[in-house]
Enzyme design. Structure first.
Site, PDB file in Angstrom:
ATOM      1  NE  ARG A 101       6.452  -1.002  10.225  1.00  0.00           N
ATOM      2  CZ  ARG A 101       5.347  -0.788   9.519  1.00  0.00           C
ATOM      3  NH1 ARG A 101       5.401  -0.134   8.388  1.00  0.00           N
ATOM      4  NH2 ARG A 101       4.183  -1.233   9.951  1.00  0.00           N
ATOM      5  NE  ARG A 133       7.433  -3.412   6.589  1.00  0.00           N
ATOM      6  CZ  ARG A 133       6.151  -3.073   6.602  1.00  0.00           C
ATOM      7  NH1 ARG A 133       5.626  -2.451   5.558  1.00  0.00           N
ATOM      8  NH2 ARG A 133       5.370  -3.352   7.609  1.00  0.00           N
ATOM      9  NE  ARG A 190      -4.527  -0.974   9.877  1.00  0.00           N
ATOM     10  CZ  ARG A 190      -3.417  -0.496   9.298  1.00  0.00           C
ATOM     11  NH1 ARG A 190      -3.366   0.723   8.815  1.00  0.00           N
ATOM     12  NH2 ARG A 190      -2.352  -1.263   9.187  1.00  0.00           N
ATOM     13  NE  ARG A 236       1.567  -4.994  11.471  1.00  0.00           N
ATOM     14  CZ  ARG A 236       2.652  -4.950  10.687  1.00  0.00           C
ATOM     15  NH1 ARG A 236       3.694  -5.719  10.955  1.00  0.00           N
ATOM     16  NH2 ARG A 236       2.684  -4.144   9.664  1.00  0.00           N
ATOM     17  CE  LYS A 266      -2.301  -0.711   3.804  1.00  0.00           C
ATOM     18  NZ  LYS A 266      -1.730  -1.984   4.270  1.00  0.00           N
TER      19      LYS A 266
HETATM   20  P1  AMP Z   1       0.735   0.551   8.854  1.00  0.00           P
HETATM   21  O1  AMP Z   1       1.950   1.409   8.679  1.00  0.00           O
HETATM   22  O2  AMP Z   1      -0.419   1.002   8.028  1.00  0.00           O
HETATM   23  O3  AMP Z   1       1.046  -0.909   8.697  1.00  0.00           O
HETATM   24  O4  AMP Z   1       0.266   0.748  10.378  1.00  0.00           O
HETATM   25  C1  AMP Z   1       1.116   0.399  11.449  1.00  0.00           C
HETATM   26  C2  AMP Z   1       0.313   0.300  12.735  1.00  0.00           C
HETATM   27  O5  AMP Z   1      -0.268   1.591  13.030  1.00  0.00           O
HETATM   28  C3  AMP Z   1      -0.856  -0.664  12.720  1.00  0.00           C
HETATM   29  O6  AMP Z   1      -0.479  -2.005  12.979  1.00  0.00           O
HETATM   30  C4  AMP Z   1      -1.713  -0.088  13.847  1.00  0.00           C
HETATM   31  O7  AMP Z   1      -1.164  -0.390  15.119  1.00  0.00           O
HETATM   32  C5  AMP Z   1      -1.557   1.420  13.628  1.00  0.00           C
HETATM   33  N1  AMP Z   1      -2.577   1.955  12.672  1.00  0.00           N
HETATM   34  C6  AMP Z   1      -2.349   2.461  11.427  1.00  0.00           C
HETATM   35  N2  AMP Z   1      -3.496   2.877  10.859  1.00  0.00           N
HETATM   36  C7  AMP Z   1      -4.475   2.620  11.757  1.00  0.00           C
HETATM   37  C8  AMP Z   1      -5.878   2.805  11.759  1.00  0.00           C
HETATM   38  N3  AMP Z   1      -6.534   3.337  10.707  1.00  0.00           N
HETATM   39  N4  AMP Z   1      -6.567   2.430  12.867  1.00  0.00           N
HETATM   40  C9  AMP Z   1      -5.945   1.891  13.952  1.00  0.00           C
HETATM   41  N5  AMP Z   1      -4.618   1.689  14.003  1.00  0.00           N
HETATM   42  C10 AMP Z   1      -3.875   2.044  12.934  1.00  0.00           C
END
Ligand code: AMP
Length: 190
Positions: free
Chosen positions: A132, A126, A87, A143, A13
């Site tokens: 990370r 990654r 989400r 996740r 994404k």
């Molecule tokens: P991402 O970089 O999109 O993989 O997001 C990393 C982490 O940020 C996720 O595993 C969640 O802990 C948090 N996160 C990101 N976007 C959201 C969202 N829309 N709602 C809740 N938690 C989020």
């Protein structure tokens, strides 16, 4: 245009959103990036980190506060690419309410589809590059479970409005991007 990207962690994404935001010249709103930037020694920062680092979703109230602050910026009023947001069904409904109150609408939902074994392999790779804290084998599994239980059902929510375009994310990044571009260009003609 306002476009939502839905896809499990590791689907690509972030990469695709960066390219598409540049192509359309619109704001790229990544809630993951925004939440990571909030991580700090403050009480709020520690709270956010406790969610992200364990792979759990941050609470909706916190995410909505961050998203709305971004949407209020002038640049986002003319268009926005939502990366990793919404989400949960609750986030999707709150976004709808916000957009309706501001006479704005969603144009497209991109469903980026990648096989589970490939996702795990990509995320573990990654982990070696980006380090990370949420890219451990255990957190990745959690996740992915959360994606299937809480986020994937959003596709039905948007499908009812005929907005969803499914993209095969197993192809090369260039091929994925040209398919996304084709969907977006077709939508612009309407
Ligand atoms: P991402 O970089 O999109 O993989 O997001 C990393 C982490 O940020 C996720 O595993 C969640 O802990 C948090 N996160 C990101 N976007 C959201 C969202 N829309 N709602 C809740 N938690 C989020």
């Amino acid at each position: 245009m306002r476009i939502i990207f839905i896809g499990p962690p590791g689907a690509g994404k972030g990469t695709q959103c960066k390219r598409l935001a540049a192509y359309l010249n619109i704001v790229h709103l990544s809630t993951g990036d925004l939440l990571r930037a909030t991580k700090s020694a403050s009480a709020l920062g520690r709270l956010v980190a406790s969610y992200i680092d364990s792979g759990r979703l941050a609470p909706d109230y916190l995410v909505m506060r961050i998203v709305i602050r971004q949407l209020e910026q002038t640049a986002a009023r003319s268009g926005c690419l939502f990366d990793g947001f919404p989400r949960t069904l609750n986030q999707a409904q709150l976004l709808d309410e916000y957009l309706a109150a501001n006479q704005q609408k969603l144009d497209l939902v991109i469903d980026l589809h990648v096989r589970q074994d490939e996702l795990v392999a990509r995320l573990l790779k990654r982990a070696q590059v980006e380090h990370r804290p949420d890219d451990t084998r255990e957190t990745i599994a959690s996740r992915l479970r959360i994606f299937h239980s809480q986020t994937a059902p959003l596709l039905d929510y948007y499908q009812d409005r005929g907005m969803v375009r499914r993209i095969d994310g197993m192809q090369s990044p260039d091929e994925v991007f040209s398919q996304i571009q084709a969907c977006v260009d077709a939508q612009k003609q309407q």
